[in-house]
Design a protein around this motif. Structure first.
Motif, PDB file in Angstrom:
ATOM      1  N   VAL A  91       7.530  -2.311  -4.104  1.00 60.35           N
ATOM      2  CA  VAL A  91       8.665  -2.393  -5.026  1.00 60.35           C
ATOM      3  C   VAL A  91       8.743  -3.774  -5.661  1.00 60.35           C
ATOM      4  O   VAL A  91       8.914  -3.910  -6.883  1.00 60.35           O
ATOM      5  N   LEU A  92       8.606  -4.824  -4.845  1.00 61.26           N
ATOM      6  CA  LEU A  92       8.689  -6.185  -5.364  1.00 61.26           C
ATOM      7  C   LEU A  92       7.508  -6.501  -6.276  1.00 61.26           C
ATOM      8  O   LEU A  92       7.668  -7.150  -7.313  1.00 61.26           O
ATOM      9  N   ALA A  93       6.314  -6.042  -5.896  1.00 59.99           N
ATOM     10  CA  ALA A  93       5.145  -6.296  -6.727  1.00 59.99           C
ATOM     11  C   ALA A  93       5.272  -5.600  -8.078  1.00 59.99           C
ATOM     12  O   ALA A  93       4.869  -6.142  -9.113  1.00 59.99           O
ATOM     13  N   PHE A  94       5.846  -4.402  -8.075  1.00 55.94           N
ATOM     14  CA  PHE A  94       6.003  -3.635  -9.307  1.00 55.94           C
ATOM     15  C   PHE A  94       7.065  -4.251 -10.215  1.00 55.94           C
ATOM     16  O   PHE A  94       6.913  -4.267 -11.441  1.00 55.94           O
ATOM     17  N   SER A  95       8.132  -4.763  -9.611  1.00 49.92           N
ATOM     18  CA  SER A  95       9.247  -5.278 -10.407  1.00 49.92           C
ATOM     19  C   SER A  95       9.085  -6.753 -10.773  1.00 49.92           C
ATOM     20  O   SER A  95       9.310  -7.141 -11.922  1.00 49.92           O
TER      21      SER A  95
END
Length: 279
Positions: free
Chosen positions: A13-17
Motif C-alpha cells: 500500500v505504501l509503495a503504491f501510494s
C-alpha cells in the motif's frame, strides 16, 4: 493474519501510494472517463458543422450526427472501452516494479534470506492491485455517466447498467493484472510480462469477436460484455446468470494464477554465493 502478511500489506500500500503511482493512475483513469464522452460529443459537433461540405459530396451524415449527439450510453461505453485499453496499459506499466521488478533489482533477496515466506510476499499483491483496479473502474464508469448526462441529450442509461458495466470492466482489469503479477513474479521479468498482457488484451478480444465466438464464459472478452450491458439498464435473468458464471470463471482463474505464482516462488532457490573477492 500473520505479522509478515500485515507488514507486506503495508509495504504494498505504501509503495503504491508514496511513489505517486496510485495518484498517476487515478488521474489517468478519471481523466479518460471525463475526456472519452467529451471527445465523442465533440466529434458529433464537428460532423454537424461539416455537414454542408459532406452534402456537396453526396454524403448525408445527419443521421450519424444525430445518433452521436443523442444517447448517454454512447459516452459511457466509450469510457469503458478506454478504461479497458488505455487504463489497463497504464496500470500494467505502473505496477511493473511490484510485479517482479523488485526481483530483478535483487531487493527481495535480503528479506527472503532473513525469513520472508512466499505467501506473505505474494498474497497482498493479489489483493491490493486487483481490488484497486475494480474500485477505479466502478468510479470511472459513474464519472463517465455524469459527464455524458451533461454532454448528451437522451439519458438511456440507468445506475444498474453503469454499475454492472463498471464492475465487469474492473473484473477484466483484475484478470490481466493477475496474469501480469503471476508472469512477472515467476520470471522476474516484469517488462516482458507487461508486454504479453498488453498484446493479449489488444488482440484477443477483437480476434474472438471477428471469429464470431461466444463472448459469454470467455475471460478475454469480459471487456466487450461490459460495454454491451450498459445501454438500457435492464438485463434478463438468463443473461445475469451467464455473466455471473463468467465472473466466477475469471475469479477461479485468478485464484489458480495466485497458486501458480506461489508454487514457483516456493520452488525458487536464492543463491547468495559468489566467487568474487572484494577487497
Amino acid at each position: 493474519m500473520s505479522t509478515q502478511t500485515k507488514s507486506c500489506f503495508k509495504k504494498e500500500v505504501l509503495a503504491f501510494s508514496r511513489t505517486k503511482k496510485l495518484l498517476i493512475l487515478v488521474c489517468i483513469v478519471i481523466g479518460w472517463a471525463i475526456l472519452g464522452p467529451l471527445m465523442i460529443r465533440g466529434l458529433g459537433l464537428v460532423m454537424d458543422t461539416l455537414a454542408p461540405i459532406y452534402d456537396e459530396f453526396g454524403m448525408d451524415v445527419a443521421g450519424m450526427t444525430e445518433m452521436i449527439a443523442a444517447n448517454v450510453s454512447l459516452g459511457v461505453v466509450s469510457a469503458i472501452s478506454d478504461l479497458t485499453t488505455v487504463g489497463l496499459i497504464a496500470f500494467l506499466l505502473l505496477i511493473n516494479s511490484f510485479a517482479g521488478g523488485e526481483q530483478k533489482k535483487r531487493s527481495i533477496m535480503i528479506p527472503k534470506s532473513a525469513g520472508l515466506r512466499s505467501f506473505p510476499y505474494l498474497f497482498p499483491k493479489y489483493i491490493v492491485y486487483p481490488l484497486t483496479a475494480l474500485a477505479l473502474a466502478i468510479v470511472a464508469a459513474f464519472v463517465a455517466w455524469g459527464v455524458s448526462a451533461m454532454a448528451f441529450e437522451v439519458n438511456d442509461v440507468a445506475a444498474g447498467g453503469v454499475l454492472l458495466g463498471g464492475a465487469l470492466a474492473g473484473v477484466s482489469l483484475m484478470f490481466y493484472i493477475c496474469i501480469h503479477l503471476t508472469l512477472g513474479t515467476a520470471t522476474g521479468k516484469a517488462g516482458m510480462s507487461a508486454a504479453v498482457c498488453i498484446i493479449a488484451s489488444l488482440l484477443l478480444p477483437n480476434m474472438f469477436a471477428l471469429l464470431g465466438s461466444e463472448l459469454i464464459y470467455n475471460p478475454f472478452t469480459l471487456n466487450v460484455i461490459a460495454g454491451t450491458v450498459v445501454p438500457g439498464g435492464a438485463v434478463s435473468a438468463f443473461l445475469v446468470q451467464e455473466i455471473a458464471m463468467t465472473v466466477l470463471i475469471v475469479l477461479a482463474i485468478i485464484v489458480a494464477l495466485f497458486f501458480i505464482a506461489l508454487f514457483v516462488q516456493n520452488a525458487k532457490k536464492i543463491d547468495n554465493s559468489g566467487n568474487e573477492v572484494r577487497l
